[in-house]
Design an enzyme around this catalytic site. Structure first.
Site, short mmCIF file in Angstrom:
data_model
loop_
_atom_site.label_atom_id
_atom_site.label_comp_id
_atom_site.label_asym_id
_atom_site.label_seq_id
_atom_site.Cartn_x
_atom_site.Cartn_y
_atom_site.Cartn_z
N ASP A 96 43.49 37.90 43.65
CA ASP A 96 43.86 38.02 42.24
C ASP A 96 42.73 38.43 41.31
O ASP A 96 42.79 38.17 40.11
CB ASP A 96 44.43 36.68 41.77
CG ASP A 96 43.46 35.53 42.01
OD1 ASP A 96 42.26 35.80 42.20
OD2 ASP A 96 43.90 34.36 42.02
N GLU A 118 47.27 37.13 50.66
CA GLU A 118 47.35 36.00 49.73
C GLU A 118 48.28 36.36 48.56
O GLU A 118 47.94 36.18 47.39
CB GLU A 118 45.97 35.57 49.22
CG GLU A 118 45.93 34.13 48.75
CD GLU A 118 44.57 33.72 48.19
OE1 GLU A 118 43.74 33.25 48.98
OE2 GLU A 118 44.34 33.87 46.98
N GLU A 132 43.66 35.99 36.22
CA GLU A 132 44.09 36.07 37.62
C GLU A 132 45.61 36.02 37.80
O GLU A 132 46.16 36.70 38.68
CB GLU A 132 43.43 34.95 38.45
CG GLU A 132 41.93 35.14 38.67
CD GLU A 132 41.07 34.70 37.49
OE1 GLU A 132 41.63 34.13 36.52
OE2 GLU A 132 39.85 34.93 37.51
N HIS A 206 33.54 27.86 37.25
CA HIS A 206 33.19 29.20 36.77
C HIS A 206 34.27 29.93 35.98
O HIS A 206 34.02 30.96 35.38
CB HIS A 206 32.79 30.10 37.95
CG HIS A 206 33.98 30.50 38.81
ND1 HIS A 206 34.48 29.70 39.80
CD2 HIS A 206 34.76 31.61 38.79
CE1 HIS A 206 35.50 30.29 40.36
NE2 HIS A 206 35.72 31.45 39.76
N HIS A 239 27.30 29.32 39.62
CA HIS A 239 27.75 30.72 39.61
C HIS A 239 26.77 31.56 38.78
O HIS A 239 26.21 31.06 37.79
CB HIS A 239 29.15 30.75 38.99
CG HIS A 239 29.88 32.04 39.12
ND1 HIS A 239 29.53 33.18 38.43
CD2 HIS A 239 30.97 32.39 39.85
CE1 HIS A 239 30.36 34.15 38.74
NE2 HIS A 239 31.26 33.70 39.60
#
Ligand code: UD1
Ligand code: UDP
Length: 374
Positions: A96, A118, A132, A206, A239
């Site tokens: 995504d 996925e 996403e 993140h 991150h």
């Protein structure tokens, strides 16, 4: 020979596409063509190194404060020439991210069929996670083949009227990857900085919608609990996003027991996850891995596209409010019964053989025009 192009650009896509690439390479009827967009740089390279993957093309698109429009336009323009020259039989994308959605759209513009690994994950809220949820819905609108990790993700696709004959339940390739990364003899230097007998929490955070106040609120809770709990440490591989780095250092710098470290490669991260007391995260992939490692997860989000893990008992959705995060941490730290219930749930994300199914289905579909479920 069937030419199967995989296109990916970030750490989680790379980890979960790696088993598929290995399977394509092992299939005598297929040739893999590997394209990375470079939406991530260092964090992508870590995965390529660990899984020994050598891309045929690298668009190198990453910029320091990249916007969604920049990622989208650079991917689409960058793929034009490659898709024109290579004309693969199938493009596979994963998950995504904005790379995923833009690559699927590029393939569509070139009239090349798309398989979505996925597929079908949904929160049904286009702003959570952002962007996403929209990325995966758009990718599913474009795709020709859907590799749904679970029955629930298949049901989501059917609700949106995607044709059942193209939807396959395969399990999640995250579990395939995990079979190769977790090692009994694992050691990392950060473990030596944690005093004997201490427990540690592994933390990652993140997401774009959490950057700012939600992240500050969560970190304030964690700081307070660590300062008030003897024998508790936190390991946080931060991150590389500058926005995330800034908040993490603002709140955690100088706090004894909180260890901020660089992003880890998958072997290191999953090795540490297997040794942690529990995990706190807003990551998608980590929610899939934790049940296999028998680790409870406090999910630092208001919604999840992975409700299977909540139903199984491993994941607890705690949101980002300081009081709720503190309460959930204190409960897991002090209530062995609650802890045990979360740590012993069954993994709902597959048996570690998803990539074999995905590649077999691609082959059958491309050769015969149809494929059967496993
Ligand atoms: C992206 C995905 C998100 C996924 C996450 C996995 C989108 C919109 N978001 O979010 O779905 O969960 O990856 O981690 O596709 N950076 C580096 N080096 C790296 C990687 C990132 O410096 O190796 C920095 C860059 O300054 C970059 C920033 O991080 O601009 C943000 O990267 P970006 O890919 O835009 O967003 P993520 O939050 O990583
Ligand atoms: N991961 C990693 N190193 C880290 C943190 C996470 O290798 O320092 C792995 C983790 O095991 C999982 C994946 O990265 O497989 C999750 O990626 P991320 O959280 O960046 O993205 P998301 O899954 O939220 O899209």
């Amino acid at each position: 020979m069937l030419r199967i192009m995989t296109i990916f650009g970030t750490r989680p896509e790379a980890i979960k596409m790696a088993p598929v690439i290995k399977q394509i390479a092992a299939d005598p009827s297929m040739v893999p063509v590997i394209v990375v967009t470079g939406q991530h740089r260092t964090m992508l390279q870590q995965v390529l190194d660990i899984f020994d993957i050598h891309p045929d093309y690298d668009l190198k698109i990453m910029g320091k404060q990249q916007t969604l429009s920049e990622i989208t336009s650079r991917v689409i323009l960058g793929l034009d020439e490659i898709l024109t020259e290579e004309r693969p039989d199938l493009v596979l994308v994963h998950g995504d991210t904005t790379t995923t959605m833009a690559a699927a759209l590029s393939a569509f513009y070139h009239r090349i069929p798309v398989g979505h690994v996925e597929a079908g994950l949904r929160t049904w809220d286009t702003h959570s996670p952002y962007p996403e949820e929209m990325n995966r819905m758009m990718t599913d609108d474009i795709a020709d083949l859907y590799f749904a990790p679970t029955q629930l993700s298949k049901n989501n696709l059917l609700k949106e009227h995607h044709p059942e004959s193209r939807v396959f339940i395969t399990g999640n390739t995250a579990i395939d990857a995990l079979r190769t990364t977790v090692r009994a003899d694992y050691h990392h230097d950060v473990l030596a900085t944690i005093a004997q007998g201490h427990r540690f929490i592994l933390l990652t955070m993140h997401r774009r919608e959490n950057q700012g106040q939600p992240m500050r609120d969560v970190f304030a809770a964690i700081k307070e609990v660590v300062l008030n709990t003897p024998g508790l440490d936190v390991i946080y591989p931060v991150h590389l996003s500058p926005r995330v780095q800034a908040i993490a250092h603002e709140i955690f710098d100088g706090v004894e027991g909180i260890h901020l470290i660089d992003p880890l490669d998958a072997v290191d991260f999953q090795g540490l996850a297997a040794r942690s007391f529990f995990i706190m995260t807003d990551s998608g992939g980590v929610q899939e891995e934790a049940p296999s490692l028998n680790k409870p997860v406090l999910v630092l989000r208001d919604s999840t596209e992975r409700p299977e893990g909540v139903a199984a008992g491993t994941l607890k959705l705690v949101g980002t409010k300081t009081s709720a995060v503190k309460a959930a941490m204190v409960e897991l730290l002090n209530d062995p019964q609650k802890y045990r219930a979360m740590a012993t749930a069954n993994n709902p994300y597959g048996d570690g053989h998803a990539a074999e199914r995905i590649v077999r289905i691609c082959r059958d579909y491309l050769i015969h025009g149809v494929a059967a479920n496993a």
